[in-house]
Motif scaffolding. Structure first.
Motif, PDB file in Angstrom:
ATOM      1  N   LEU A 258      -3.169   6.392  -4.714  1.00 34.80           N
ATOM      2  CA  LEU A 258      -2.120   6.653  -3.729  1.00 34.80           C
ATOM      3  C   LEU A 258      -1.241   7.857  -4.059  1.00 34.80           C
ATOM      4  O   LEU A 258      -0.485   8.305  -3.197  1.00 34.80           O
ATOM      5  CB  LEU A 258      -1.220   5.420  -3.600  1.00 34.80           C
TER       6      LEU A 258
ATOM      7  N   ARG B 163       0.809  -1.223   0.000  1.00 32.49           N
ATOM      8  CA  ARG B 163       0.000   0.000   0.000  1.00 32.49           C
ATOM      9  C   ARG B 163       0.846   1.278   0.000  1.00 32.49           C
ATOM     10  O   ARG B 163       0.312   2.368   0.185  1.00 32.49           O
ATOM     11  CB  ARG B 163      -0.938   0.026   1.204  1.00 32.49           C
ATOM     12  N   SER B 164       2.133   1.147  -0.205  1.00 37.07           N
ATOM     13  CA  SER B 164       2.992   2.330  -0.297  1.00 37.07           C
ATOM     14  C   SER B 164       4.161   2.015  -1.213  1.00 37.07           C
ATOM     15  O   SER B 164       4.524   0.842  -1.382  1.00 37.07           O
ATOM     16  CB  SER B 164       3.513   2.749   1.076  1.00 37.07           C
TER      17      SER B 164
ATOM     18  N   GLN C 123       8.443   9.022  -6.620  1.00 38.52           N
ATOM     19  CA  GLN C 123       8.535   8.301  -5.347  1.00 38.52           C
ATOM     20  C   GLN C 123       9.283   6.979  -5.541  1.00 38.52           C
ATOM     21  O   GLN C 123      10.077   6.573  -4.680  1.00 38.52           O
ATOM     22  CB  GLN C 123       7.137   8.044  -4.781  1.00 38.52           C
TER      23      GLN C 123
END
Length: 451
Positions: A422, A392-393, A432
């Protein structure tokens, strides 16, 4: 004489550029953005003394305009757009508006995949060839702003989306490139692929016998639509058969140009097709073979498009965050020569993941699902790839990918989905990813020094 009023919806690169050009041409301009305007654009509006609002749309003031220039991100079904349609107020794109005020030679590029790479490459081919050329549309600076600031510019290369073409009634490029058409953004087209195809073909809706269409002749959707319509435009097709033994072969004026792809930085079959299209455009405007070879040799991959990030402990990390649909993910996986740990996921577009099954079986060592809800992806691949993890990241995704990857492997971010669950956008997602990879590299180098 009273000034004619123009309203601009959206205060991003496109909208602010359109506002600057409109003001220069004597219009009374009002810019409205339903969200917060980024400081860089707010400062630009204030520097030019252009009135604006943010955080709301004042409907009556917008409807007082004689014409509205709309951001391509605003869908047709939006309430404000429906009000404007009901009141018969013309809505146009920045591309349409800017084209009214330039006599420059325009090369416009569209397609479901490969637009940005092909556009950047075409621009660099012309620039390196000595042409006075600007880069705009969905890439580079606002087309409208460039028209305002550089009125004598001779050439433009524009990346043009279907959303921009939808609101372009009279736009007519001198050379149009139609790279491919595969299902994408169908939520904007009532889930009707034919509507999406028709939108892409607006790029040659106003073409004449003096204009050119460069297109991929192997694309079934393109071929069928061309056969069903009578366009006057001159046609310059390119085909996969021109890609053999890591060479591409391009014929122009009875001369064949052979290009060794090992002497270029772009890899994969899809990039071979992108190069064919861009080189054909360059040849049509008169760029020399020598200059073309020089540009191809020095052209670098774009950010977020099969972008090499770093090699950490023998594992190469590649950022293809722009791979937001099935076809682009297919091309990314197909281009990989080593075993792949694949990071995939995001906001699903109704993808048919079965189209990737063969490549997953052949090339993928592990799948790292990244997103709030990746159940559809998990269900699609669990039967053929048991090394499958939900994260989830981005930090977690890169950490898990590292744990599966072996020296000689590739960790590939090719999400196959939109980014908005996200991340702010695909750029944020890609950056990211790169930040996490570079942190891995720094830690690896620190460990090596300590030893």
């Amino acid at each position: 004489m009273k000034q004619q009023k123009i309203a601009v919806l959206g205060a991003g690169e496109s909208g602010v550029g359109a506002a600057i050009l409109a003001q220069q041409k004597g219009f009374e301009v009002w810019v409205s953005d339903i969200g917060a305007i980024l400081p860089i654009y707010k400062a630009e509006l204030e520097r030019y003394g252009i009135a604006y609002e943010e955080g709301q749309h004042t409907v009556e003031r917008i409807c007082d305009a004689a014409e509205v220039i709309k951001s391509p991100g605003i869908p047709e079904k939006a309430g404000l757009i429906q009000v404007l349609r009901q009141r018969s107020i013309p809505i146009i794109s920045e591309i349409e508006f800017a084209a009214r005020y330039t006599k420059a030679f325009i090369i416009a590029i569209t397609g479901s995949n490969g637009k940005s790479t092909s556009t950047q490459l075409t621009y660099e081919l012309l620039r390196d060839g000595g042409f006075d050329v600007g880069l705009g549309g969905n890439i580079g600076d606002s087309f409208a702003k460039q028209v305002a600031l550089f009125p004598e510019r001779a050439y433009y290369v524009l990346e043009v989306s279907s959303f921009q073409l939808d609101d372009s009634l009279h736009f007519k490029p001198d050379i149009a490139l139609l790279l491919n058409i595969t299902p994408d953004h169908l939520d904007r087209y009532n889930y009707d692929f034919q509507q999406y195809i028709a939108s892409k073909f607006r790029i040659i809706a106003n073409s004449t016998a003096n204009d050119w269409l460069i297109y991929w002749q192997d694309d079934t959707a393109i071929q069928q639509y061309l056969q069903s319509r009578n366009y006057a435009v001159c046609r310059a097709p390119f085909a996969l058969s021109q890609y053999r033994d890591n060479y591409i072969y391009i014929t122009h004026n009875d001369t064949q140009l052979a290009i060794d792809l090992q002497e270029t930085s772009l890899k994969g079959k899809h990039n071979a097709l992108n190069m064919m299209a861009a080189v054909k455009a360059a040849l049509l405007v008169g760029v020399t073979e020598k200059s073309i070879r020089h540009t191809l040799k020095n052209f670098s991959a774009l950010e977020h498009r099969l972008e090499p990030v770093a090699t950490v402990r023998g594992v190469q990390y590649i950022n293809d965050s722009k791979a937001t649909n099935i076809d682009s993910a297919f091309f990314a996986l197909e281009a990989m020569q080593q075993p792949v740990v694949w990071i995939v996921g995001g906001t699903d577009k109704g993808n048919d993941y079965s189209l990737l099954n063969d490549l997953v079986q052949q090339k993928v060592r592990a799948i790292v699902c990244l997103g709030k809800d990746t159940q559809t992806i998990e269900n699609a691949f669990i039967a053929i790839q048991h090394n499958l993890v939900h994260t989830r990241s981005m930090a977690s995704a890169v950490h898990v990918a590292q744990s599966y990857a072996q020296a000689g492997d590739v960790v590939l971010l090719a999400p196959c989905c939109a980014s908005f669950d996200l991340f702010k956008n695909y750029i944020d997602r890609g950056r990211q990813f790169k930040a996490q990879v570079l942190a891995l590299l720094a830690a690896s180098e620190t460990d090596a020094t300590a030893q």
